[in-house]
Design a protein around this motif. Sequence first.
Motif, PDB file in Angstrom:
ATOM      1  N   ASP A  82       5.877  13.351   0.884  1.00  0.00           N
ATOM      2  CA  ASP A  82       4.612  12.614   0.961  1.00  0.00           C
ATOM      3  C   ASP A  82       3.915  12.983   2.266  1.00  0.00           C
ATOM      4  O   ASP A  82       4.322  12.562   3.350  1.00  0.00           O
ATOM      5  CB  ASP A  82       4.888  11.108   0.894  1.00  0.00           C
ATOM      6  N   ARG A  83       2.846  13.772   2.157  1.00  0.00           N
ATOM      7  CA  ARG A  83       2.150  14.263   3.342  1.00  0.00           C
ATOM      8  C   ARG A  83       0.994  13.358   3.771  1.00  0.00           C
ATOM      9  O   ARG A  83       0.255  13.693   4.693  1.00  0.00           O
ATOM     10  CB  ARG A  83       1.603  15.670   3.078  1.00  0.00           C
ATOM     11  N   ARG A  84       0.793  12.231   3.097  1.00  0.00           N
ATOM     12  CA  ARG A  84      -0.306  11.345   3.470  1.00  0.00           C
ATOM     13  C   ARG A  84      -0.068  10.742   4.848  1.00  0.00           C
ATOM     14  O   ARG A  84       1.062  10.442   5.223  1.00  0.00           O
ATOM     15  CB  ARG A  84      -0.468  10.222   2.437  1.00  0.00           C
ATOM     16  N   GLU A  85      -1.157  10.544   5.566  1.00  0.00           N
ATOM     17  CA  GLU A  85      -1.085   9.917   6.873  1.00  0.00           C
ATOM     18  C   GLU A  85      -1.531   8.460   6.755  1.00  0.00           C
ATOM     19  O   GLU A  85      -2.525   8.157   6.093  1.00  0.00           O
ATOM     20  CB  GLU A  85      -1.971  10.654   7.874  1.00  0.00           C
ATOM     21  N   GLU A 122      -5.426  16.452  -5.332  1.00  0.00           N
ATOM     22  CA  GLU A 122      -6.503  17.247  -5.907  1.00  0.00           C
ATOM     23  C   GLU A 122      -6.827  16.749  -7.313  1.00  0.00           C
ATOM     24  O   GLU A 122      -5.927  16.515  -8.118  1.00  0.00           O
ATOM     25  CB  GLU A 122      -6.086  18.715  -5.962  1.00  0.00           C
ATOM     26  N   ARG A 150      -4.835   7.202   2.718  1.00  0.00           N
ATOM     27  CA  ARG A 150      -5.883   7.972   2.059  1.00  0.00           C
ATOM     28  C   ARG A 150      -5.238   9.035   1.167  1.00  0.00           C
ATOM     29  O   ARG A 150      -4.434   9.844   1.641  1.00  0.00           O
ATOM     30  CB  ARG A 150      -6.791   8.639   3.087  1.00  0.00           C
ATOM     31  N   SER A 151      -5.565   9.023  -0.116  1.00  0.00           N
ATOM     32  CA  SER A 151      -4.981   9.987  -1.046  1.00  0.00           C
ATOM     33  C   SER A 151      -5.556  11.374  -0.798  1.00  0.00           C
ATOM     34  O   SER A 151      -6.760  11.539  -0.596  1.00  0.00           O
ATOM     35  CB  SER A 151      -5.272   9.566  -2.494  1.00  0.00           C
ATOM     36  N   ASN A 152      -4.676  12.348  -0.798  1.00  0.00           N
ATOM     37  CA  ASN A 152      -5.118  13.731  -0.649  1.00  0.00           C
ATOM     38  C   ASN A 152      -4.875  14.534  -1.915  1.00  0.00           C
ATOM     39  O   ASN A 152      -4.840  15.761  -1.891  1.00  0.00           O
ATOM     40  CB  ASN A 152      -4.398  14.390   0.537  1.00  0.00           C
ATOM     41  N   GLU A 211      -3.292   5.523   8.205  1.00  0.00           N
ATOM     42  CA  GLU A 211      -4.239   5.129   9.246  1.00  0.00           C
ATOM     43  C   GLU A 211      -3.953   3.679   9.670  1.00  0.00           C
ATOM     44  O   GLU A 211      -3.540   2.860   8.878  1.00  0.00           O
ATOM     45  CB  GLU A 211      -5.666   5.272   8.723  1.00  0.00           C
TER      46      GLU A 211
END
Length: 577
Positions: free
Chosen positions: A355-358, A380, A376-378, A360
Amino acid sequence: YFTDEIRRELSASLGDEELFTGGLTIRATVDPDLQTVAARALRDGLEKYDRELGVYRGPAAQIDPAGFDPSDEASWRAALAGASVPRDIDGWHPAVILEIGESSARIGIEGVEEDEDGHFLSFSDAKWARLRGENGRLREAQGADDMWDVGDVVQVRAITADGAFERWSYRQVPAIQGGFMAMDTMTGRVLAMQGGFSYQSSVFNRATQALRQPGSSFKPFVYAAALDNGYSPATIVVDAPIEVATGAGIWRPTNSSDKFYGPAPIRTGLEQSRNLMTVRIAQDVGMDVVAEYAERFNVYKDMPELLSYSLGAGETTLYEMVAAYAMFANGGLRVEPTLVDRVQDRYGRTIYRHDRRECENCTADRLSAAAQPFLRSNAERIMDPITAYQITSMLQGAVSRGTSRAAVGSLGLNLAGKTGTTNDAKDVWYVGYSPRIAAGCYMGYDNPRPLGKSAFGGTLCAPIFAEFIKVALAGQGPVTFPVPPGGRFISIDRHSGQRLPDGATGANVQVEYIKDGQETVVGGYGQTVDGGWKIGADVPLYDGVPAQNIERVQVRGQSRALPKNPSLGSISSGGLY
């Protein structure tokens, strides 16, 4: 299977030295309870098929009778311990034939204490397994001495009634194999994976390594390409004979039922797995577009632009198919399946995180000073969310009215799913999903051969999926898929696609969600697709068409009439027919 796949993937990405000497801590995504359910469901399905065939394939292993004393427990236990047989099948025990009587055999069972009278395996319990003679024909065994010899190693299972032991039952590892996988549709976390009947019997992972034809389970991607390129769920497509000139001769695809049903909405084509409608759609949209969609969903890496691929003629893995269906379930967002959440080195440093989401607002020194966390969803977007919802709605219809109605529709969970059955039933599939879990099953012989006339994805794989999903969703009611903005609901006739007044009720009424600005009214504003093949004039679309106007076609030397009132027809599994 799960841990070995982790080893295979991390060995490729980190290298064997780092993997085996780096002191790594690996957090797997597996849900132990669901993994147990998945393994049991797949094994039960494979064993059920094998027992219905009724073929005895010999002992699991053999011990030289001269190498042990049947009357000496320590002797036969030592000999049995050295036998190479699978010991990872829940509830099964290896056993050695110690003595053969008239109607039963005395057995020594690994891991089970001997009692005063000994343990026995009744011949009547194993009579279902027929012997194959020297001429290749099957025959019933005449007795315990006809089926077993002293020293044969077999598998047995305890049969109980109301919690009390009843008898020992004969079991054998099936020749047929299969795979099962389940994943989270939003995160890609693989929750369960079973790559075969028994890992100790065969380490080949059929969920990730077996390349097989998906058959009709590929059709949703053809329909998705159509819906994203001008089609609506009420678009009329003609179900009529097709002939395609190929380098190998004339290709004449047919429906599984070997019947033709005339014009019908594309919903019917997907729900009832109509091959001819699918081929016409693929021809009209273009196989280049279908191939692009298949590659976008990672079903194929480089798909040939051949019409037969619209019916699932190419080869892919169960792992890729379940991940692709997960993207329908989550509304058209790309999701990458993973078996590993996080990998840390011996010092606790994270060297891999799926899971690469950060997060905030997650870095405050004190909880009291922290703002509400926000992720925040990244992901595609690879498909219009309305198209994803339309495909899901059609696949819900496939569950409630189509080829998996008996096995999955009876659960009453409002799930979406699709069967797949290839030519000669060499491969059978089922892939289905709820908003948060996608799961799939594949069954077939490792060296492909027909499974039989009664073998379909809906009869073999769908029950395995149903057994798993009813546990995974235990305590939940019927699921609801979120409706994306940008469309509106209209009512149509399920058979003809004709627009009906809003609020209409009845068995034939289907409520469809269409994109804003898209005309779907049949008659004047509608769309009828024949795929470019000439189908003649006056092909009836609705009730009331005079009988003399019914189009007649020549099929295999016989004249057949297209029905004046297109019906759902008989349930078919589709495939490569």
